[in-house]
Motif scaffolding. Sequence first.
Motif, PDB file in Angstrom:
ATOM      1  N   VAL A 219       0.835  -1.203   0.000  1.00 49.94           N
ATOM      2  CA  VAL A 219       0.000   0.000   0.000  1.00 49.94           C
ATOM      3  C   VAL A 219       0.871   1.255   0.000  1.00 49.94           C
ATOM      4  O   VAL A 219       0.519   2.269  -0.621  1.00 49.94           O
ATOM      5  CB  VAL A 219      -0.950  -0.019   1.219  1.00 49.94           C
ATOM      6  CG1 VAL A 219      -1.568   1.349   1.449  1.00 49.94           C
ATOM      7  CG2 VAL A 219      -2.040  -1.045   1.006  1.00 49.94           C
ATOM      8  N   THR A 220       2.013   1.210   0.687  1.00 50.76           N
ATOM      9  CA  THR A 220       2.923   2.358   0.689  1.00 50.76           C
ATOM     10  C   THR A 220       3.413   2.650  -0.726  1.00 50.76           C
ATOM     11  O   THR A 220       3.513   3.822  -1.134  1.00 50.76           O
ATOM     12  CB  THR A 220       4.113   2.089   1.619  1.00 50.76           C
ATOM     13  OG1 THR A 220       3.634   1.809   2.932  1.00 50.76           O
ATOM     14  CG2 THR A 220       5.041   3.293   1.679  1.00 50.76           C
ATOM     15  N   LYS A 222       1.814   2.112  -3.430  1.00 56.60           N
ATOM     16  CA  LYS A 222       0.708   2.608  -4.254  1.00 56.60           C
ATOM     17  C   LYS A 222       0.238   3.995  -3.814  1.00 56.60           C
ATOM     18  O   LYS A 222       0.012   4.872  -4.661  1.00 56.60           O
ATOM     19  CB  LYS A 222      -0.454   1.618  -4.189  1.00 56.60           C
ATOM     20  CG  LYS A 222      -1.665   2.050  -5.004  1.00 56.60           C
ATOM     21  CD  LYS A 222      -2.783   1.017  -4.938  1.00 56.60           C
ATOM     22  CE  LYS A 222      -3.992   1.471  -5.752  1.00 56.60           C
ATOM     23  NZ  LYS A 222      -5.103   0.482  -5.721  1.00 56.60           N
ATOM     24  N   TYR A 223       0.066   4.195  -2.498  1.00 52.88           N
ATOM     25  CA  TYR A 223      -0.541   5.433  -2.000  1.00 52.88           C
ATOM     26  C   TYR A 223       0.468   6.407  -1.388  1.00 52.88           C
ATOM     27  O   TYR A 223       0.129   7.572  -1.174  1.00 52.88           O
ATOM     28  CB  TYR A 223      -1.586   5.114  -0.916  1.00 52.88           C
ATOM     29  CG  TYR A 223      -2.824   4.410  -1.418  1.00 52.88           C
ATOM     30  CD1 TYR A 223      -3.927   5.130  -1.863  1.00 52.88           C
ATOM     31  CD2 TYR A 223      -2.895   3.028  -1.445  1.00 52.88           C
ATOM     32  CE1 TYR A 223      -5.072   4.488  -2.309  1.00 52.88           C
ATOM     33  CE2 TYR A 223      -4.027   2.358  -1.887  1.00 52.88           C
ATOM     34  CZ  TYR A 223      -5.119   3.101  -2.325  1.00 52.88           C
ATOM     35  OH  TYR A 223      -6.234   2.455  -2.772  1.00 52.88           O
ATOM     36  N   VAL A 227      -1.155  11.654   3.511  1.00 55.90           N
ATOM     37  CA  VAL A 227      -2.313  12.046   2.707  1.00 55.90           C
ATOM     38  C   VAL A 227      -2.367  13.563   2.536  1.00 55.90           C
ATOM     39  O   VAL A 227      -2.857  14.069   1.532  1.00 55.90           O
ATOM     40  CB  VAL A 227      -3.621  11.532   3.354  1.00 55.90           C
ATOM     41  CG1 VAL A 227      -4.825  11.913   2.517  1.00 55.90           C
ATOM     42  CG2 VAL A 227      -3.573  10.028   3.527  1.00 55.90           C
ATOM     43  N   LEU A 237      -9.599   8.242   1.487  1.00 55.38           N
ATOM     44  CA  LEU A 237      -9.210   7.176   0.575  1.00 55.38           C
ATOM     45  C   LEU A 237     -10.188   6.009   0.637  1.00 55.38           C
ATOM     46  O   LEU A 237     -10.924   5.844   1.619  1.00 55.38           O
ATOM     47  CB  LEU A 237      -7.806   6.675   0.915  1.00 55.38           C
ATOM     48  CG  LEU A 237      -6.680   7.712   0.939  1.00 55.38           C
ATOM     49  CD1 LEU A 237      -5.371   7.036   1.309  1.00 55.38           C
ATOM     50  CD2 LEU A 237      -6.564   8.418  -0.409  1.00 55.38           C
ATOM     51  N   ARG A 239      -9.299   3.057   1.117  1.00 55.68           N
ATOM     52  CA  ARG A 239      -8.836   2.203   2.208  1.00 55.68           C
ATOM     53  C   ARG A 239      -9.428   2.653   3.537  1.00 55.68           C
ATOM     54  O   ARG A 239      -9.696   1.846   4.424  1.00 55.68           O
ATOM     55  CB  ARG A 239      -7.309   2.201   2.295  1.00 55.68           C
ATOM     56  CG  ARG A 239      -6.589   1.842   1.016  1.00 55.68           C
ATOM     57  CD  ARG A 239      -7.112   0.556   0.400  1.00 55.68           C
ATOM     58  NE  ARG A 239      -6.767  -0.623   1.188  1.00 55.68           N
ATOM     59  CZ  ARG A 239      -7.314  -1.808   1.042  1.00 55.68           C
ATOM     60  NH1 ARG A 239      -8.288  -1.982   0.141  1.00 55.68           N
ATOM     61  NH2 ARG A 239      -6.926  -2.831   1.776  1.00 55.68           N
ATOM     62  N   PRO A 437      -1.874   5.766   4.896  1.00 54.92           N
ATOM     63  CA  PRO A 437      -2.325   4.541   4.214  1.00 54.92           C
ATOM     64  C   PRO A 437      -1.674   3.250   4.720  1.00 54.92           C
ATOM     65  O   PRO A 437      -2.382   2.256   4.913  1.00 54.92           O
ATOM     66  CB  PRO A 437      -1.981   4.821   2.744  1.00 54.92           C
ATOM     67  CG  PRO A 437      -2.026   6.299   2.627  1.00 54.92           C
ATOM     68  CD  PRO A 437      -1.513   6.827   3.935  1.00 54.92           C
ATOM     69  N   GLU A 441      -3.700   0.046   6.310  1.00 61.96           N
ATOM     70  CA  GLU A 441      -3.594  -1.313   5.786  1.00 61.96           C
ATOM     71  C   GLU A 441      -3.177  -2.297   6.877  1.00 61.96           C
ATOM     72  O   GLU A 441      -3.632  -3.453   6.885  1.00 61.96           O
ATOM     73  CB  GLU A 441      -2.583  -1.356   4.636  1.00 61.96           C
ATOM     74  CG  GLU A 441      -2.641  -2.629   3.817  1.00 61.96           C
ATOM     75  CD  GLU A 441      -3.970  -2.810   3.105  1.00 61.96           C
ATOM     76  OE1 GLU A 441      -4.339  -3.971   2.817  1.00 61.96           O
ATOM     77  OE2 GLU A 441      -4.657  -1.792   2.832  1.00 61.96           O
TER      78      GLU A 441
END
Length: 587
Positions: A219-220, A222-223, A227, A237, A239, A437, A441
């Motif tokens: 996830v890191t 990707k996002y 934020v 998000l 998520r 994020p 996750e």
Amino acid sequence: MLQKLPWRLLHHWPAMTESPATKPANGDSCRRARNGLRAERNGLLKSPHRCGHERQPSKDHCHPEEEELHTASHNGGVYSQPFAESFEETPMLVAVLTYMGYGVLTVFGYLRDFLRHWKIERCHIAREKEEQKDFVPLYQDFENFYTRNLYMRIRDNWNRPICSVPGAKVDLMERASLDYNWTFKYTGRVVKNVTNLGSYNYLGFAENTGPCADAAAQVTMKYGVGVSSTRQEIGNLDRHEEMEKLAAEFLGVESAMAFGMGFATNSMNIPALAGKGCLILSDELNHASLVLGARLSGSTIRVFKHNNMQSLEKLLREAIVHGQPRTHRPWKKILILVEGIYSMEGSIVCLPEIIALKKRYRAYLYLDEAHSIGALGPRGRGVVDYFGLDPCDVDVMMGTFTKSFGAAGGYIAGKTELIEYLRSHSHSAVYATSMSPPVVEQIITSMKCIMGEDGTTIGCERVRQLAENTVYFRKRLREMGFIIYGNEDSPVVPMMLYMPAKIGAFGREMLKRNIGVVVVGFPATPIIESRARFCISAAHTKDMLDRALSAISEVGDLLQLKYSRHRIRPSLARRPSDDNVYEDIDH
């Protein structure tokens, strides 16, 4: 036959006005004297809980002067399983010596302050500049008396920097002080493989390998990590949405919302739920975040004795009968604040009784499950699951992701109307930056693991392992002769040290044996009730616990910490649902 105990303790059953749900099955009504966990603030009297449906108390055991563990049975009672807590009274000699120790410290503290004033001893504390002597002082000298004369002498037991994952074992960066802990210097040496008995890593999800770490890493990528916006702007998000839906499903409620900080979850949301004209009834041992939130709300606050249902019901009755001060108008709302597990006492809230009271008097219940979520209950769903209750009976369910989930932040859960209201009225929701994020996750993956939605039984096994480790560790400490506080199912295990000199000595001696522990003293505890607080984890193996117990016993003999006069006989110790057999220990 009831097992009789040799110390001055008396069990209490639900301290409510008798009703079909609370009246003893045999029709007898015992006098309920000294039924709180803390009858005296000096710690000289404690009392255990033992609730169940296994045995009937006889009429001979209803006298308040009887010193026994009272096991009761109620038809239609509020407890569905045994519920045992013990708070052994402080030995009189230990209490006297502890007060004397603080007296000596105070005398020498004033002597050293005198020497500092005349510049005979070097002063390291923050002071006002000479040119500002006519200004309103920023530092109150007397308020820092305890900090500079006691805390500084044992400050090496806190803020120890670690350089590894805070799992079952940690690596510590060694540091040294040449000025009695006013400043520290790192030696460059690392203390390897220190058994960690201090972290809140109840289910062992604070790890750098495994499915949680792998999912957070993906996830890191990707996002990203941050934020940089609030949820109400462009920081919401997908998520975040998934995490909140999963949390609501996990807790068995309609809806939930998450916040980036556990402390702020309490301190910033309680003011949105209560205000002027409202009454907050708070347990005397509630966490600082609950206390701060109650104060910020502007509500009237009244405190009831810890886990004492008589005290709570008395305040509820007075609130209904008398209403608000001066005007005597009815309160707009009455909100009861409690915790699932109390982190300094190791006690579990008497939730069935509190729910019965809040229904009777039509109050609202705010339950803080920071330490209990994930750590209690056959499914790891917290204190509600532990007692087998309906989550809908709790109006506001609060918890944190910082402990059992190995992440950060907190949540509020309940009815959809409550959550939608908080989304627009909570300062934490409106002004705080969205959760990171990878942290989100970590929460999602660990929660699915506990729920079994990952296709494995790892979560269930960890919940069961934590329960087994907790019972084993507590039983062994009692067999050794230590005074242990709290509920036998609580993974928070306070062991009493009492005397101020033993706070620092215990922490240092345990570290010499490669065991990292947390020691706690005043003002976090009553002045004569200093303690070591162990936090048990599912990641601890039996070998780790045995080595830690051996070291604790060795240090206990060295520092003479085995105060208990009611040691459990190892050969006769049974399961926690059975009556324990005690023997007198004469010191």
